[in-house]
Design a protein around this motif. Structure first.
Motif, PDB file in Angstrom:
ATOM      1  N   GLN A 213     -17.211  -6.076   1.818  1.00 47.90           N
ATOM      2  CA  GLN A 213     -16.033  -5.229   1.093  1.00 47.90           C
ATOM      3  C   GLN A 213     -16.198  -3.793   1.490  1.00 47.90           C
ATOM      4  O   GLN A 213     -16.599  -2.828   0.970  1.00 47.90           O
ATOM      5  N   GLY A 214     -15.419  -3.914   2.832  1.00 48.05           N
ATOM      6  CA  GLY A 214     -15.097  -2.453   3.015  1.00 48.05           C
ATOM      7  C   GLY A 214     -16.076  -1.529   3.628  1.00 48.05           C
ATOM      8  O   GLY A 214     -17.200  -1.714   3.719  1.00 48.05           O
ATOM      9  N   VAL A 215     -15.638  -0.333   4.117  1.00 48.04           N
ATOM     10  CA  VAL A 215     -16.578   0.404   4.864  1.00 48.04           C
ATOM     11  C   VAL A 215     -17.066   1.666   3.798  1.00 48.04           C
ATOM     12  O   VAL A 215     -18.124   2.304   4.054  1.00 48.04           O
ATOM     13  N   PHE A 216     -16.549   1.997   2.761  1.00 45.97           N
ATOM     14  CA  PHE A 216     -16.887   2.776   1.722  1.00 45.97           C
ATOM     15  C   PHE A 216     -16.232   2.129   0.332  1.00 45.97           C
ATOM     16  O   PHE A 216     -15.448   2.557  -0.068  1.00 45.97           O
ATOM     17  N   LEU A 217     -17.063   0.868  -0.261  1.00 48.95           N
ATOM     18  CA  LEU A 217     -16.422   0.377  -1.026  1.00 48.95           C
ATOM     19  C   LEU A 217     -16.086   0.907  -2.501  1.00 48.95           C
ATOM     20  O   LEU A 217     -15.025   0.908  -3.111  1.00 48.95           O
ATOM     21  N   HIS A 218     -17.186   1.750  -2.843  1.00 46.10           N
ATOM     22  CA  HIS A 218     -16.857   2.255  -4.213  1.00 46.10           C
ATOM     23  C   HIS A 218     -15.975   3.264  -4.123  1.00 46.10           C
ATOM     24  O   HIS A 218     -15.277   3.583  -5.348  1.00 46.10           O
ATOM     25  N   GLN A 219     -15.671   3.909  -3.034  1.00 43.35           N
ATOM     26  CA  GLN A 219     -14.723   5.002  -3.069  1.00 43.35           C
ATOM     27  C   GLN A 219     -13.292   4.310  -2.961  1.00 43.35           C
ATOM     28  O   GLN A 219     -12.383   4.798  -3.504  1.00 43.35           O
ATOM     29  N   LEU A 220     -13.296   3.250  -2.423  1.00 41.04           N
ATOM     30  CA  LEU A 220     -11.800   2.861  -2.010  1.00 41.04           C
ATOM     31  C   LEU A 220     -11.609   1.715  -3.013  1.00 41.04           C
ATOM     32  O   LEU A 220     -10.254   1.605  -3.068  1.00 41.04           O
ATOM     33  N   GLN A 221     -12.471   1.153  -3.835  1.00 39.98           N
ATOM     34  CA  GLN A 221     -12.110  -0.094  -4.581  1.00 39.98           C
ATOM     35  C   GLN A 221     -10.918   0.466  -5.746  1.00 39.98           C
ATOM     36  O   GLN A 221      -9.935  -0.408  -6.044  1.00 39.98           O
ATOM     37  N   PRO A 222     -11.101   1.710  -6.321  1.00 40.85           N
ATOM     38  CA  PRO A 222     -10.397   1.772  -7.273  1.00 40.85           C
ATOM     39  C   PRO A 222      -8.724   1.790  -6.950  1.00 40.85           C
ATOM     40  O   PRO A 222      -7.951   1.415  -7.729  1.00 40.85           O
ATOM     41  N   LEU A 223      -8.424   2.273  -5.705  1.00 42.86           N
ATOM     42  CA  LEU A 223      -7.249   2.227  -5.129  1.00 42.86           C
ATOM     43  C   LEU A 223      -6.647   0.856  -4.967  1.00 42.86           C
ATOM     44  O   LEU A 223      -5.101   0.541  -5.453  1.00 42.86           O
ATOM     45  N   TYR A 224      -7.398  -0.174  -4.587  1.00 40.93           N
ATOM     46  CA  TYR A 224      -6.965  -1.272  -4.309  1.00 40.93           C
ATOM     47  C   TYR A 224      -6.775  -2.020  -5.787  1.00 40.93           C
ATOM     48  O   TYR A 224      -6.201  -2.902  -5.932  1.00 40.93           O
ATOM     49  N   GLU A 225      -7.759  -1.865  -6.658  1.00 41.84           N
ATOM     50  CA  GLU A 225      -7.516  -2.260  -7.842  1.00 41.84           C
ATOM     51  C   GLU A 225      -6.399  -1.905  -8.690  1.00 41.84           C
ATOM     52  O   GLU A 225      -5.422  -2.757  -9.314  1.00 41.84           O
ATOM     53  N   LEU A 226      -5.970  -0.676  -8.466  1.00 40.87           N
ATOM     54  CA  LEU A 226      -4.615  -0.197  -8.951  1.00 40.87           C
ATOM     55  C   LEU A 226      -3.498  -1.046  -8.156  1.00 40.87           C
ATOM     56  O   LEU A 226      -2.591  -1.491  -8.875  1.00 40.87           O
ATOM     57  N   LEU A 227      -3.607  -1.243  -7.112  1.00 40.58           N
ATOM     58  CA  LEU A 227      -2.392  -2.277  -6.309  1.00 40.58           C
ATOM     59  C   LEU A 227      -2.551  -3.546  -6.802  1.00 40.58           C
ATOM     60  O   LEU A 227      -1.458  -4.072  -6.940  1.00 40.58           O
ATOM     61  N   ASP A 228      -3.594  -3.925  -7.137  1.00 46.49           N
ATOM     62  CA  ASP A 228      -3.613  -5.439  -7.696  1.00 46.49           C
ATOM     63  C   ASP A 228      -3.001  -5.538  -9.088  1.00 46.49           C
ATOM     64  O   ASP A 228      -2.126  -6.370  -9.262  1.00 46.49           O
ATOM     65  N   THR A 229      -3.607  -4.671  -9.963  1.00 40.51           N
ATOM     66  CA  THR A 229      -3.103  -4.668 -11.443  1.00 40.51           C
ATOM     67  C   THR A 229      -1.491  -4.451 -11.585  1.00 40.51           C
ATOM     68  O   THR A 229      -0.929  -4.766 -12.456  1.00 40.51           O
ATOM     69  N   GLN A 230      -1.082  -3.610 -10.570  1.00 41.52           N
ATOM     70  CA  GLN A 230       0.286  -3.210 -10.846  1.00 41.52           C
ATOM     71  C   GLN A 230       1.179  -4.266  -9.750  1.00 41.52           C
ATOM     72  O   GLN A 230       2.335  -3.716  -9.427  1.00 41.52           O
ATOM     73  N   GLY A 231       0.679  -5.406  -9.469  1.00 44.10           N
ATOM     74  CA  GLY A 231       1.691  -6.283  -8.635  1.00 44.10           C
ATOM     75  C   GLY A 231       1.834  -6.146  -7.335  1.00 44.10           C
ATOM     76  O   GLY A 231       2.791  -6.881  -6.760  1.00 44.10           O
ATOM     77  N   VAL A 232       1.098  -5.268  -6.720  1.00 45.56           N
ATOM     78  CA  VAL A 232       1.351  -5.398  -5.284  1.00 45.56           C
ATOM     79  C   VAL A 232       0.983  -6.702  -4.426  1.00 45.56           C
ATOM     80  O   VAL A 232       0.239  -7.288  -4.750  1.00 45.56           O
ATOM     81  N   ASP A 233       1.805  -7.325  -3.501  1.00 49.68           N
ATOM     82  CA  ASP A 233       1.715  -8.391  -2.890  1.00 49.68           C
ATOM     83  C   ASP A 233       0.856  -8.562  -1.684  1.00 49.68           C
ATOM     84  O   ASP A 233       0.177  -9.432  -1.291  1.00 49.68           O
ATOM     85  N   VAL A 234       1.022  -7.545  -0.765  1.00 47.79           N
ATOM     86  CA  VAL A 234       0.574  -7.575   0.484  1.00 47.79           C
ATOM     87  C   VAL A 234      -0.149  -6.035   0.700  1.00 47.79           C
ATOM     88  O   VAL A 234       0.403  -5.373   0.375  1.00 47.79           O
ATOM     89  N   VAL A 235      -1.154  -6.195   1.454  1.00 45.60           N
ATOM     90  CA  VAL A 235      -1.866  -4.837   1.831  1.00 45.60           C
ATOM     91  C   VAL A 235      -1.978  -4.920   3.415  1.00 45.60           C
ATOM     92  O   VAL A 235      -3.065  -6.017   3.938  1.00 45.60           O
ATOM     93  N   LEU A 236      -1.527  -4.170   4.136  1.00 49.32           N
ATOM     94  CA  LEU A 236      -2.083  -4.186   5.717  1.00 49.32           C
ATOM     95  C   LEU A 236      -2.914  -2.917   5.848  1.00 49.32           C
ATOM     96  O   LEU A 236      -2.601  -1.710   5.263  1.00 49.32           O
TER      97      LEU A 236
END
Length: 326
Positions: A213-236
């Motif tokens: 999971q990623g190159v710096f998981l712990h720093q990046l994950q909160p941003l992805y979690e926000l994208l997920d919980t707020q209904g974003v469908d696709v990440v590029l």
């Protein structure tokens, strides 16, 4: 549209560095088409190499698609993203695409102090000083993010020290809750609901070798979690010099039919990167590491079609399909 968690927000009416621009792309009856890719231009010409640095052919692939928008997934110019190199190499083949270009900053852009080359070259399209912004395209809402901020700072080899990556110390604070980018993203997704939403940034959470999971998981994950919980469908994303498509997952890498679908498109013509195996390949549905090219997506009402488009002269590879927004 995926269910969004309820957030209490204070609406900011005043203009900011992340003010949402009006889309210049097609808003007509036909569904808009985007082309997306990162990890692009060498600091040398394609003619000087036999196999690598084929960014001229990637530019040609984009022109062939005639997209409404071209999303640039970071690491646009190697090795240090200087203005001189951007003008000498990237600009030579991509200048005519500038009117439809929507860039996201990568780590190599920040290897020039304060990412000055990136911000000067792209100007207001880069949305300084933070680099995040959003816009609408057809029925879709698109969000560009600065994932390099998740590191807080970046190593600058020339100076031999840690250097801030923006001009504003207030922005150089990571991307978790309470930081400017995170709080802006939370407001943006709540105040701009759409049936389908796409986010693009440089660093992937999934499929980065040698990490699952990623190159710096712990720093990046909160941003992805926000994208997920707020209904974003696709990440590029880019960063990895290959192409990968993953099954929908939540921000912790667990399969979820209502989760994010991440594409890694680091095939912009610089170098090939070996496709990671092991845990980094968990839930990967497709991938290749031998052909430069771009991801084409048609953003329809309630869903999208995707296809990886190989650049001229590259080895044949096919990955295409359709998915509904959920």
């Amino acid at each position: 549209m995926r269910r969004r968690s309820i957030l209490v927000v204070v609406l900011v009416v005043a203009a900011s560095c992340a003010e949402r621009p009006s889309s210049e792309a097609g808003q007509g009856a036909e569904a808009p088409v985007i082309a997306a890719v990162g990890d692009i231009a060498c600091n040398s010409l394609p003619s000087e190499h036999a196999r690598r640095c084929r960014y001229d052919q990637v530019a040609e692939a984009i022109r062939t698609l005639s997209p409404d928008a071209y999303l640039v997934l970071g690491d646009i110019q190697y090795l240090h993203g200087s203005l001189e190199d951007l003008r000498a190499y990237y600009d030579r083949y991509f200048a005519d695409l500038m009117p439809i270009t929507y860039p996201a900053i990568g780590n190599h852009e920040t290897y020039t102090l304060y990412a000055e080359g990136y911000y000067e070259y792209f100007g207001e399209r880069a949305h300084p000083p933070g680099g995040w912004y959003s816009f609408d395209l057809g029925s879709w809402h698109l969000v560009a993010l600065n994932s390099q901020l998740c590191k807080g700072s970046t190593w600058t080899p020339e100076l031999g020290q840690r250097a801030p990556i923006t001009r504003s110390p207030a922005i150089d604070r990571g991307c978790g809750p309470g930081t400017p980018e995170y709080e802006w993203l939370k407001r943006d997704l709540v105040t701009h609901p759409a049936a389908c939403t796409l986010a693009f940034l440089h660093h992937p959470l999934f499929g980065a070798a040698p990490y699952p999971q990623g190159v710096f998981l712990h720093q990046l994950q909160p941003l992805y979690e926000l994208l997920d919980t707020q209904g974003v469908d696709v990440v590029l994303a880019g960063h990895e010099h290959n192409y990968q498509r993953f099954a929908p997952m939540d921000a912790f890498g667990r399969p979820d039919p209502n989760g994010l679908r991440q594409f890694v498109v680091g095939t912009g013509g610089s170098t090939y990167g070996e496709l990671p195996g092991g845990a980094a390949a968990d839930h990967r549905e497709a991938g290749q590491d031998r052909s430069f090219g771009v991801l084409s997506m048609t953003l329809g009402e309630g869903g999208y079609d995707w296809a990886f488009v190989v650049a001229p002269g590259e080895r044949t590879y096919e990955d295409a399909g359709h998915a509904d927004c959920v």
